[in-house]
Enzyme design. Structure first.
Site, short mmCIF file in Angstrom:
data_model
loop_
_atom_site.label_atom_id
_atom_site.label_comp_id
_atom_site.label_asym_id
_atom_site.label_seq_id
_atom_site.Cartn_x
_atom_site.Cartn_y
_atom_site.Cartn_z
N ASP A 53 84.57 56.47 51.99
CA ASP A 53 85.91 56.22 50.97
C ASP A 53 86.87 57.21 51.02
O ASP A 53 87.73 57.43 50.11
CB ASP A 53 85.31 56.00 49.42
CG ASP A 53 84.72 57.28 49.05
OD1 ASP A 53 84.40 58.09 49.90
OD2 ASP A 53 84.20 57.35 47.87
N HIS B 129 95.26 62.64 78.28
CA HIS B 129 95.13 62.64 76.79
C HIS B 129 94.10 63.44 76.29
O HIS B 129 93.24 63.02 75.57
CB HIS B 129 95.16 61.21 76.33
CG HIS B 129 96.51 60.49 76.27
ND1 HIS B 129 96.60 59.11 76.13
CD2 HIS B 129 97.52 60.90 76.60
CE1 HIS B 129 97.95 58.77 75.99
NE2 HIS B 129 98.41 59.78 76.21
N ASP C 230 101.83 68.71 74.69
CA ASP C 230 102.39 67.43 74.23
C ASP C 230 102.09 67.30 72.86
O ASP C 230 101.19 66.86 72.58
CB ASP C 230 101.84 66.32 75.39
CG ASP C 230 102.55 65.20 74.99
OD1 ASP C 230 103.33 65.06 74.19
OD2 ASP C 230 102.32 64.07 76.08
N ASP D 123 108.71 62.94 70.85
CA ASP D 123 107.66 63.10 71.89
C ASP D 123 108.06 64.13 72.89
O ASP D 123 108.78 63.80 73.68
CB ASP D 123 107.37 61.78 72.72
CG ASP D 123 106.23 61.69 73.61
OD1 ASP D 123 105.38 62.69 73.64
OD2 ASP D 123 105.76 60.76 74.31
N HIS E 93 101.01 58.60 86.35
CA HIS E 93 101.18 57.87 85.19
C HIS E 93 102.74 57.41 85.21
O HIS E 93 103.54 57.66 86.30
CB HIS E 93 101.39 58.63 83.64
CG HIS E 93 102.12 59.99 83.84
ND1 HIS E 93 103.07 60.14 83.69
CD2 HIS E 93 101.27 61.28 83.72
CE1 HIS E 93 103.45 61.57 83.63
NE2 HIS E 93 102.38 62.07 83.66
N HIS F 112 108.50 56.12 78.54
CA HIS F 112 108.59 54.80 77.79
C HIS F 112 109.30 54.99 76.75
O HIS F 112 110.15 55.81 76.43
CB HIS F 112 106.86 54.94 77.14
CG HIS F 112 106.67 56.23 76.43
ND1 HIS F 112 107.15 56.62 75.41
CD2 HIS F 112 106.09 57.24 76.99
CE1 HIS F 112 106.68 57.85 75.01
NE2 HIS F 112 106.15 58.50 75.74
N HIS G 195 104.89 55.06 71.54
CA HIS G 195 105.13 54.13 72.85
C HIS G 195 105.79 52.99 72.18
O HIS G 195 104.87 52.04 72.10
CB HIS G 195 103.72 53.78 73.73
CG HIS G 195 103.24 55.06 74.01
ND1 HIS G 195 101.77 55.32 74.20
CD2 HIS G 195 103.56 56.21 74.57
CE1 HIS G 195 101.66 56.47 74.84
NE2 HIS G 195 102.60 57.16 74.97
N GLU H 69 109.20 62.01 81.32
CA GLU H 69 107.95 62.80 81.52
C GLU H 69 107.51 63.01 82.61
O GLU H 69 106.20 62.76 82.78
CB GLU H 69 107.26 62.59 80.25
CG GLU H 69 106.84 61.22 80.24
CD GLU H 69 105.80 60.78 79.13
OE1 GLU H 69 104.83 61.52 78.91
OE2 GLU H 69 105.96 60.07 78.30
N TYR I 261 99.56 67.09 88.35
CA TYR I 261 98.10 67.48 87.96
C TYR I 261 97.25 67.59 89.13
O TYR I 261 97.12 66.58 89.88
CB TYR I 261 97.61 66.23 87.15
CG TYR I 261 98.90 65.90 85.93
CD1 TYR I 261 98.85 66.56 84.72
CD2 TYR I 261 99.38 64.63 86.35
CE1 TYR I 261 99.80 66.06 84.06
CE2 TYR I 261 100.51 64.24 85.29
CZ TYR I 261 100.61 65.04 84.18
OH TYR I 261 101.49 64.64 83.44
N ARG J 69 103.61 68.88 82.92
CA ARG J 69 104.49 67.95 82.60
C ARG J 69 105.55 68.48 81.90
O ARG J 69 105.25 69.49 80.98
CB ARG J 69 103.52 66.96 81.56
CG ARG J 69 104.28 65.97 81.36
CD ARG J 69 103.53 64.60 80.63
NE ARG J 69 102.82 64.68 79.64
CZ ARG J 69 101.36 65.00 79.60
NH1 ARG J 69 100.72 64.83 80.64
NH2 ARG J 69 100.88 65.01 78.32
N GLU K 117 108.48 66.98 79.20
CA GLU K 117 108.93 65.74 78.55
C GLU K 117 109.93 65.82 77.54
O GLU K 117 110.08 66.56 76.54
CB GLU K 117 107.56 65.04 77.97
CG GLU K 117 108.13 63.81 77.21
CD GLU K 117 106.93 63.24 76.54
OE1 GLU K 117 105.79 63.82 76.17
OE2 GLU K 117 106.96 61.98 76.31
N1 GLY Z 1 102.30 61.75 73.82
C1 GLY Z 1 102.12 60.77 74.64
C2 GLY Z 1 103.00 60.65 75.57
O1 GLY Z 1 103.73 61.28 76.22
O2 GLY Z 1 102.97 59.30 76.31
MN MN Z 2 105.45 60.21 76.10
MN MN Z 3 103.97 63.08 75.00
#
Ligand code: GLY
Ligand code: MN
Ligand code: MN
Length: 426
Positions: free
Chosen positions: A36, A233, A250, A261, A340, A344, A351, A370, A374, A392, A394
């Site tokens: 709960d 992730h 991130d 983001d 990747h 986005h 996203h 971004e 890697y 990365r 972004e």
């Molecule tokens: N934070 C998730 C992405 O960069 O898509």
């Molecule tokens: Mn992102």
């Molecule tokens: Mn991100």
């Protein structure tokens, strides 16, 4: 929210669903972390977009009658029990005034009202699996009028994803505010970072800034030091920062439902090693080349091709990929290090909704850019000195008439600026 913001959205929805149609939306449900213990309530994004209200147990119906957009809300007043445990919510009168509904009824009245509204309608626009009881009710009552699921019931997302793709000034401002707080959070983390502390300590520094500004995180923070930066992730955030290793963060805040983001990568001890610096500049160059090309008329395919080309050229130069750009691109050899997408859509969802194919950038769209490299710590194809480097960068970018505006540009990303920040200990 400006008073005409919701009106504009409702009008746009009504135009898009057309005549003899009705849109039926259900709010998100309360959501539990365990037994709960509730998670903070987060409204379903389409519902938030169309109503502005962050409450569970609501149904919203939108349709046009006599050229006027009608918007009906089904909602119960705060129960005595709720008042005792959670306090009062706004009254229906206050809701009506603040969010501009044509009518508000008690929740259970949806049966009788929606049944009558379905009569004479050709199409229902609705998302299923949010409110199973409502799903069954609408199916039963609409199909009984001789309509079919396939032809007459249409996913509402087909319309909302088109509307949500272009942000209004109000929406852009919300994203900007989220970005400002996220920038402060990243700067705070960079200043606090030092070998020997744990990733979760930096996560706490970030969340402190979000909370202090009355914002929630838009997604679980990724704080990956050393080889953890290569896990896309990574959210465990429980490792120790080590000397001569990088930290990839991130993390970003959500404001009034709107996400930002941001990713930055910096040295735990405040100084990039030679190898880290070389990889960093490939990623930064790729990111800058892409951002230059975010403007009306371009699209995801074009900007992704730029990322791929720049990253491939950089890695070829370092002899991490074979010296044949066409082969590297055709055979997707770069995917060993960059696996990747370039970015986005960004909005009510991190996203955000929207098509990726066959969409040309126009002013009002907000995207992330971004790129990353890697180099897995167990990658035996590369000399040891490169292994475990994950980088990365972004930023959040608004497409404007003249080109673009980087909403996160106040957060440094050049190596010397990053080093300077990391060495400003507080
Ligand atoms: N934070 C998730 C992405 O960069 O898509
Ligand atoms: Mn992102
Ligand atoms: Mn991100």
């Amino acid at each position: 929210m400006q008073s005409n913001e919701l009106d504009n959205r409702r009008k746009a929805l009504a135009v898009n669903i057309g005549k003899n149609s009705i849109a039926i939306l259900s709010s998100a449900n309360r959501n539990y972390r365990s037994r709960d213990v509730e998670n903070p309530f987060r409204q379903e994004s389409d519902f938030l977009y169309m109503t502005g209200i962050s409450e569970p147990n609501l149904i919203n119906v939108i349709y046009t009658k006599n050229n006027r957009v009608h918007t009906v809300l089904f909602r119960d007043n705060t129960s005595t029990q709720e008042k005792i445990w959670e306090g009062s919510r706004l009254t229906n009168k206050e809701i009506k005034k603040k969010y501009g509904f044509s009518e508000i009824y008690n929740y259970e009245q949806y049966h009788e009202k929606i049944e009558s509204l379905l009569k004479g309608k050709d199409r229902v626009f609705m998302e299923f699996n949010i409110n199973p009881k409502l799903d069954t009710f609408v199916n039963k009552n609409f199909l009984k009028l001789g309509r079919t699921k396939k032809k007459n019931i249409i996913p509402l997302s087909q319309v909302t994803q088109k509307l949500r793709l272009i942000k209004s000034n109000y929406e852009i401002n919300q994203i900007k505010k989220a970005a400002e707080v996220s920038i402060e959070a990243h700067m705070n983390a960079m200043k606090k970072a030092t070998p020997g502390i744990y990733e979760y300590e930096l996560d706490a520094e970030i969340k402190y800034i979000f909370n202090k500004n009355n914002m929630h995180f838009a997604y679980m923070s990724i704080v990956g030091s050393g080889k953890n930066a290569c896990i896309l992730h990574y959210i465990k955030n429980n490792d120790k920062l080590k000397n001569n290793e990088l930290v990839l963060i991130d993390a970003a805040a959500e404001n009034e439902g709107y996400a930002s983001d941001i990713t930055r990568t910096f040295p735990a001890n405040g100084k990039f090693t030679k190898e880290q610096a070389l990889i960093y500049d490939i990623v930064l160059n790729a990111q800058e080349q892409v951002i230059k090309n975010v403007k009306p008329g371009t699209n995801w395919k074009e900007i992704h091709a730029i990322t791929v080309k720049e990253i491939s050229l950089g890695l070829i130069k370092l002899k991490l990929l074979p010296n044949d750009l066409n082969k590297v691109i055709e055979n997707k050899l770069y995917q060993e290090f960059f696996m990747h997408k370039t970015g986005h859509w960004l909005g009510l969802d991190v996203h955000d909704v929207g098509e990726y194919e066959n969409v040309t950038f126009v002013p009002g769209m907000v995207i992330t850019v971004e790129p990353g490299i890697y180099i897995n710590s167990s990658n035996k194809n590369v000399p040891k000195k490169w292994r475990g480097i994950g980088i990365r960068i972004e930023d959040d970018v608004l497409v404007t008439k003249k080109g673009n505006q980087v909403l996160t540009k106040k957060l440094p990303k050049k190596k010397d600026e990053i080093e300077l920040l990391c060495n400003q200990k507080t």
